[in-house]
Enzyme design. Structure first.
Site, PDB file in Angstrom:
ATOM      1  N   LYS A  70       0.629  -0.924  -0.062  1.00 44.01           N
ATOM      2  CA  LYS A  70       0.027  -0.384   0.277  1.00 44.01           C
ATOM      3  C   LYS A  70       0.958   1.142  -0.709  1.00 44.01           C
ATOM      4  CE  LYS A  70      -4.670  -1.796   2.275  1.00 44.01           C
ATOM      5  NZ  LYS A  70      -5.243  -1.348   3.144  1.00 44.01           N
ATOM      6  N   ASP A 106     -10.264   3.127   2.148  1.00 43.50           N
ATOM      7  CA  ASP A 106     -10.464   3.066   3.332  1.00 43.50           C
ATOM      8  C   ASP A 106     -11.378   3.880   4.832  1.00 43.50           C
ATOM      9  OD1 ASP A 106      -9.182   0.240   3.070  1.00 43.50           O
ATOM     10  OD2 ASP A 106      -7.316   0.977   3.179  1.00 43.50           O
TER      11      ASP A 106
END
Ligand code: NAP
Length: 285
Positions: A70, A106
């Protein structure tokens, strides 16, 4: 039917075979009648740059990015969205006419879960338990939603101090050892209590963070971002104490739904996605 025109979406990570994203993303694709497929590609550390070049070469429409890529993937992209820039992590890549943009969905997944439940975080006093990888998106989400205060309780305060200092330019955050009386005082005022530790996750279902429930006001929202089991010991105890409860299912599906919006422009059916997720989790038992 899959044809030569079908567009490809996928999740990359290592390991990635356990990922539930293909299950609920394909359910969303099918429900919307889109000509896409969503699969999973295992990408080891040394192959990340090659994988992103492959995305360009094969005109893969979009990727989700999971552990351990990520952060490192950001340097291979053409542009980075604001949330992803602030969080220093990308979980979604959109390929628009060969230009790769990194996003982090997210935050929307976490906030959307609460809002779906009818909980409005604005002006609320939030207490967060744990501050690891998932907490960055939670902290940023709570700041953007305008919570009145944010207290973070952890077992190792020095370890988390740099993270809190980073976000302190946006909002004053109180960082406490969760075994102290000061933390209990924060609990007494809480209107939202979030578990962002892995304590209680399968197979360690008998554990939970050390919360003195006598101090927790009844009726507040207890939000556990864990989704296996569906009701952790933290949520069971919260429910029996008289709290509203929410597990991590909506956050997981919510981040995926936001990725789908970015890739395709459609409004995915999150109920269909949740149903597919639940079924897959049941089959894994
Ligand atoms: P993490 O980075 O490993 O840890 C999170 C926090 O929990 C850290 O503050 C860590 O403290 C603390 N912690 C870990 N083990 C502990 C223990 N035995 N006793 C006390 N504290 C402990 O985990 P994460 O990546 O943030 O994920 C946390 C949980 O969220 C996981 O269960 C994950 O599956 C879930 N999650 C859900 C979603 C969703 O979409 N619903 C998304 C992401 C993550 P130390 O730093 O001191 O170890």
């Amino acid at each position: 039917m899959i044809t030569g025109k079908t567009k490809t979406l996928a999740v990359i990570g290592n390991p990635v075979a356990h990922s539930l994203s293909p299950v609920f993303q394909n359910a969303a694709i099918e429900a919307a009648g889109l000509d896409y497929i969503y699969t999973a590609f295992p990408v080891t550390d040394g192959k990340l740059e090659a994988a992103i070049n492959g995305m360009r070469a094969m005109e893969i429409s979009g990727l989700n990015v999971t552990i351990p890529h990520k952060e490192r993937v950001m340097k291979y992209l053409d542009s980075i969205d604001k949330d992803a820039e602030i969080l220093g992590a990308v979980n979604t890549i959109v390929n628009k006419d060969g230009v790769l943009t990194g996003y982090n969905t997210d935050v929307k997944g976490f906030v959307g879960g609460m809002k779906e439940k009818g909980f409005e975080p604005k002006g609320k006093k939030a207490v967060l338990l744990g501050a690891g990888g998932a907490a960055r998106a939670i902290i940023w989400g709570l700041i953007q939603e305008g919570v009145a205060s944010l207290t973070i309780g952890v077992r190792n305060v020095p370890k988390v101090r740099p993270l809190v200092e980073y976000f302190s330019k946006y909002m004053e955050i109180t960082l406490l050892d969760w075994s102290t009386a000061e933390f209990e005082t924060a609990l007494e005022k809480a209107e939202l209590l979030i578990n962002a530790t892995p304590l209680g996750m399968c197979p360690y279902v008998e554990t939970m963070p050390p919360v003195n429930w006598d101090k927790v006001p009844k009726g507040i929202l207890a939000y556990d971002i864990i989704y296996t089991p569906a009701e952790t010991l933290f949520l069971k105890t919260a429910r029996e104490h008289g709290c509203e409860t929410l597990n991590g299912e909506a956050m997981l599906v919510g981040q995926g739904a936001e990725s789908m919006r970015l890739w395709t422009g459609i409004e995915p059916d999150t109920e269909v996605m949740k149903k597919a997720l639940r079924q897959a989790l049941e089959e894994r038992k």
